[in-house]
Design an enzyme around this catalytic site. Structure first.
Site, short mmCIF file in Angstrom:
data_model
loop_
_atom_site.label_atom_id
_atom_site.label_comp_id
_atom_site.label_asym_id
_atom_site.label_seq_id
_atom_site.Cartn_x
_atom_site.Cartn_y
_atom_site.Cartn_z
N CYS A 289 28.02 60.35 -73.35
CA CYS A 289 26.73 60.59 -73.67
C CYS A 289 26.65 60.20 -75.39
O CYS A 289 25.46 59.72 -75.62
CB CYS A 289 26.58 62.16 -73.51
SG CYS A 289 28.16 63.17 -74.22
N HIS B 207 22.46 65.53 -78.92
CA HIS B 207 23.31 65.05 -79.50
C HIS B 207 22.99 64.27 -81.08
O HIS B 207 21.76 63.50 -80.72
CB HIS B 207 24.31 64.11 -79.05
CG HIS B 207 25.49 64.89 -78.19
ND1 HIS B 207 25.54 65.88 -77.83
CD2 HIS B 207 26.17 64.03 -77.36
CE1 HIS B 207 26.54 66.29 -76.93
NE2 HIS B 207 26.98 65.12 -76.44
N1 LIG Z 1 27.35 67.47 -70.50
C1 LIG Z 1 27.08 66.28 -70.87
O1 LIG Z 1 26.46 65.88 -71.94
C2 LIG Z 1 27.60 64.99 -70.17
C3 LIG Z 1 27.20 63.79 -70.62
C4 LIG Z 1 27.75 62.77 -69.99
C5 LIG Z 1 28.72 62.87 -69.15
N2 LIG Z 1 29.16 64.19 -68.75
C6 LIG Z 1 30.11 64.28 -67.71
O2 LIG Z 1 29.42 64.64 -66.23
C7 LIG Z 1 30.26 65.43 -65.64
C8 LIG Z 1 29.83 66.83 -65.53
O3 LIG Z 1 29.61 67.55 -66.54
P1 LIG Z 1 28.73 68.82 -66.66
O4 LIG Z 1 28.39 69.18 -68.03
O5 LIG Z 1 27.68 68.85 -65.58
O6 LIG Z 1 29.87 70.00 -66.22
P2 LIG Z 1 29.65 71.48 -65.53
O7 LIG Z 1 28.46 71.98 -66.05
O8 LIG Z 1 30.93 72.03 -65.89
O9 LIG Z 1 29.51 71.24 -64.04
C9 LIG Z 1 30.59 70.74 -63.18
C10 LIG Z 1 30.00 70.39 -61.87
O10 LIG Z 1 31.28 69.71 -61.12
C11 LIG Z 1 31.46 70.55 -60.00
N3 LIG Z 1 32.99 70.49 -59.63
C12 LIG Z 1 33.99 70.91 -60.39
N4 LIG Z 1 35.03 70.61 -59.82
C13 LIG Z 1 34.81 70.40 -58.41
C14 LIG Z 1 35.42 69.90 -57.08
N5 LIG Z 1 36.88 70.09 -57.01
N6 LIG Z 1 34.80 69.39 -56.13
C15 LIG Z 1 33.33 69.28 -56.08
N7 LIG Z 1 32.56 69.66 -57.29
C16 LIG Z 1 33.25 70.18 -58.39
C17 LIG Z 1 31.00 71.87 -60.32
O11 LIG Z 1 30.84 72.71 -59.14
P3 LIG Z 1 31.17 74.36 -59.04
O12 LIG Z 1 29.83 74.85 -59.62
O13 LIG Z 1 31.11 74.45 -57.59
O14 LIG Z 1 32.45 74.48 -59.78
C18 LIG Z 1 29.70 71.49 -61.08
O15 LIG Z 1 28.48 71.46 -60.10
C19 LIG Z 1 31.64 65.42 -66.16
O16 LIG Z 1 32.58 64.34 -65.99
C20 LIG Z 1 31.19 65.09 -67.60
O17 LIG Z 1 32.08 64.46 -68.44
C21 LIG Z 1 28.67 65.21 -69.23
#
Ligand SMILES: NC(=O)c1ccc[n+]([C@@H]2O[C@H](COP(=O)([O-])OP(=O)(O)OC[C@H]3O[C@@H](n4cnc5c(N)ncnc54)[C@H](OP(=O)(O)O)[C@@H]3O)[C@@H](O)[C@H]2O)c1
Length: 342
Positions: free
Chosen positions: A130, A242
């Site tokens: 990000c 950010h």
């Molecule tokens: N937040 C940001 O600013 C941002 C920016 C760029 C990239 N990212 C990347 O995007 C990804 C997700 O980030 P987020 O912020 O959305 O995280 P989050 O809010 O913690 O959500 C994680 C998601 O992944 C799912 N998940 C976790 N373990 C899983 C598994 N074993 N099988 C299937 N689904 C699974 C979760 O499902 P459940 O609810 O069922 O656990 C949930 O839907 C990460 O790789 C992060 O590094 C985030």
């Protein structure tokens, strides 16, 4: 005819934004599936005016979709993206798992759209970090105008960059401090409420963190490996958005007025730079918006050709979900998506 799309990580912060942005950008969707872990089977996820029931990743048949927007963390992506890519659909992955793989394009559509053709090697496209996305959107037009030599960045990163657990922790600690005393840190290494933490990710041997390393590696892969870039990444008690204080040194002249003009013409950027008390953008202003905002554009008189900038964007939108959907749009515009059921 539209596409069949699966959003993996649909219950997460980024996944929910992906659902919203697919609708906002009117991406041609014929059918859409919400996918997460087994614990979320049957959980409601909204898309347009419909409620989708979440399905489990390990039970989902990916051969029936054309595009997978993957946002479920690095470990899940490492295991699943190659399998999904082999099953047919193109995977657009939000994690850091594939970003530096030479056979996987790392794409910000405003910066390096032509690199996308590489995706057929693994059927995976990586979405950058990000903090990198908003930085390279701002740097690209400046680099084209005056060749960047060196960049010094300090980030002010929102807790939503650490997913929904990060947001919950800031909320719980902030409430708790006034009522019961601060709850102990879980997601972050120290208290984040009423504090700032100069550490994101994990330490490397050289004392930098992997978040800092990602920013220069990804900038080099997408923009130019000759740019010298040094970073300090800081977590701040902001829910979404950010910010980055960016110092740029150029090879050829570019003053603040020239830079304002160049940035105003550049795709994806909004310049908000008035010399009054409110003439700049804060993360709160950027929340829910698509643009990368550039404010506080100033000449740096300590080097021959240099500028200081303040760059802000919604990390869940341009920093993640929006960029991923724009990559899908780019594939669509170039006719690169093969349909599972043509
Ligand atoms: N937040 C940001 O600013 C941002 C920016 C760029 C990239 N990212 C990347 O995007 C990804 C997700 O980030 P987020 O912020 O959305 O995280 P989050 O809010 O913690 O959500 C994680 C998601 O992944 C799912 N998940 C976790 N373990 C899983 C598994 N074993 N099988 C299937 N689904 C699974 C979760 O499902 P459940 O609810 O069922 O656990 C949930 O839907 C990460 O790789 C992060 O590094 C985030």
């Amino acid at each position: 005819m539209g596409y069949r799309v699966a959003v993996v990580g649909a219950t997460g912060s980024v996944g929910r934004e992906m659902m919203a942005i697919l609708e906002e950008l009117e991406f041609p969707v014929d059918e859409i599936f919400a996918v997460a872990s087994r614990k979320s089977i049957g959980v409601d996820v909204s898309y347009a005016n419909r409620i989708l029931k979440c399905e489990a990743l390990d039970q989902f048949d990916f051969s029936k979709v054309d595009i997978v927007l993957m946002s479920a963390g690095g470990a899940v992506s490492k295991e699943w993206s190659p399998k999904i890519g082999k099953a047919g659909p193109v995977v657009i992955d939000n994690s850091s798992a594939w970003r530096m793989d030479p056979d996987v394009p790392l794409i910000v559509p405003e910066v390096n759209p032509d690199a996308i053709t590489l995706f057929r090697r693994k059927n995976i496209i990586a979405n950058p970090n990000c903090s990198t996305i908003q930085l390279v959107v701002a740097l690209k037009p400046l680099h084209d105008a005056a060749r960047i030599k060196r960049v010094v960045v300090s980030t002010y990163q929102a807790v939503s960059g650490a997913g929904k657990e990060g947001m919950d922790e800031l909320w719980d600690q902030t409430k708790g401090i006034f009522v019961l005393g601060a709850t102990p840190p879980r997601k972050f290494p120290k208290q984040i409420a009423f504090n700032v933490i100069p550490f994101i990710g994990a330490f490397k041997d050289d004392g930098y963190t992997d978040e800092e390393t990602k920013m220069w590696n990804e900038t080099h892969k997408m923009l130019d490996p000759s740019i010298k870039l040094t970073v300090t990444c800081v977590r701040v008690p902001v829910m979404v958005g950010h910010s980055e204080a960016v110092n740029v040194e150029f090879e050829t002249p570019l003053d603040a007025d020239d830079a304002r003009e160049v940035l105003r013409e550049a795709p994806g950027i909004m310049v908000v730079d008035k010399h009054d008390e409110t003439g700049y953008i804060t993360p709160k202003d950027a929340q829910g918006e698509f643009a990368v905002y550039v404010s506080r554009i100033r000449n740096d008189p300590t080097v021959p050709y240099g500028l200081n900038l303040w760059v802000v964007s919604d990390n869940l939108r341009k920093g993640a979900a929006l960029n991923a959907v724009q990559i899908a749009q780019l594939l669509h515009e170039r006719g690169l998506i093969e349909k599972a059921h043509a």
